[in-house]
Structures are given as C-alpha cells and as structure tokens.
Design an enzyme around this catalytic site. Sequence first.
Site: not given
Ligand SMILES: O=C(CO)[C@H](O)[C@H](O)COP(=O)(O)O
Length: 252
Positions: A10, A35, A37, A39, A76, A78, A169, A174, A176-177, A203-204, A225
């Site tokens: 990501s 990927h 994102d 938003m 993606h 959002m 999801m 919204g 990352g991390g 994802d996430g 990500g």
């Molecule tokens: O869609 C996302 C957030 O909405 C990101 O793609 C996702 O969170 C990736 O980040 P990480 O791998 O750091 O969690």
Amino acid sequence: MSPPAIIAPSILSADFAELGRACSDTMGQGADWLHVDIMDGHFVPNMTFGAPVVTKVRPHVDRPTRAYGRGTFDCHMMIAEPKRWVRDFKKAGCDLYCFHYEAAVSSTAADTPEGYSAAQTSPKELIRFIHELGMQAGIAIKPKTSVDVLWDILENPVAEERPDMVLVMTVEPGFGGQSFMASELPKVTALRKKYPELHIEVDGGLSEKTIDQAADAGANVIVAGSAVFGAADPGEVIRKLREAVDSRRGKL
Ligand SMILES: O=C(CO)[C@H](O)[C@H](O)COP(=O)(O)O
C-alpha cells in the site's frame, strides 16, 4: 485450488514526496501489484489524492513484473461517490477499480456529466460499468458490514456484473499502521469456501506477524503498507508474505 499469492504494497505508507521512485523501487523488490488508497475525506476521515497523481505515477510502474505483465494499479476507492470517478481513474491508468459496497448502496450524489446517475448505482451496475471500461472490478466491505451482502452479487449469473475480487477490510478504513482485526477472518473463510478461485484481498495490519492467520483463512491478495515501507529490507518482507500464502495453496 485458490489463486496464487499477490502481494500489493500500500503506497499510503510510501514517501509521497518521492512517490514515483518509491513505486518503482517497490516493484523492483518483488511486489505484484501496487495498492493505491484513494480517500475523499467523506467516506473516510482522511484524504489522499486523486486521478492526476495516479497519472503521474503510472509511468514509474510500467515495468515487467514477476507474474502479471506491467505493474498493476489496484485502486482502493474509499470515496462516497464511486461511480463518479470510474472514467477518470481508467484514463489515469488504474487496472483494478475496487469500490466500497457501503458507498455504492448509500450514494445520494448528483448525476455525473456523462449522464450516469450516481444515486441509482447498484453494485452490479457499477461492476458492469467498470468492466465496460476495460478494468477489473473489486468490491470492498468494512468491518461492520456482513459478508452476507455479497452473496447475491457473487452469485449473479451475468458474468460482467460479477466482481473479480472481494476486499475484506481488516481495519477500519482511513489510516495505515492500525492493528489487524482477526475478527474479520471468518468472512474470508466463508468466501474461500464458496469461491475457490476468487481473488480475496485483505487490507489493514498485515505483516509477518499476522499473515499466517490471513493465509489460513484463504486470503490470496495481501495488502501491506507499514510492514513493507517501514522495513529495512522490503523485498524480504514481500517474499515472506508470498511464501506464507503460497505454502497453503491446495490445503484450504
Ligand atoms: O486501506 C488502508 C487504510 O484504510 C491501507 O491500505 C491499509 O491500512 C494499509 O496499511 P497498513 O498495512 O499499514 O495497515
């Protein structure tokens, strides 16, 4: 047998000041897809960028990849008005347009200049529209959305209206991390049981620590990500994520 692993870093976690180079480097380190994102600050409480940035980055990923020809942009979306931006993202070089089920069914947006009524968008219509423009179509669900909303869409006898990929999801979209939500994996298990060949993306919060659970459930498209972009050796992380998924093929 489930499809092979697709590792999709990501770029939300990349250095946006160096986005082109970051994307190119990541493809060189073994990523299958990127990927992206998108938003809008409405559907999710954060903003990133739109089609003009994707247009600029596209040439940086037009290089041969391990298995999928040119670098694939997995966008993606959002965003609150998913139908509105399909043409722009096609022009920008998007390969896979993945919209949120929740946005498609609740859209109250005005009609687009092309005459498509965003307010009347059903997921099936939107998938058909994406396919007509020559992109693959994905449909995403947030953690609070039941997987049951997808059965009717996946069982549609009209092939053009069926998605190429489902995104489950594993965080609230919204940012990352965030921490991986294992509570979402029964959705993946249920999807894999019914659809052995479907691309199922998670994802996430995916990392070397959480990949085994996701792979056991049957996910094959892995978005990561912070785990990739924060690693000292991103290529090694990509390799380990792929290995975890591919080692389970045929056993699910
Ligand atoms: O869609 C996302 C957030 O909405 C990101 O793609 C996702 O969170 C990736 O980040 P990480 O791998 O750091 O969690």
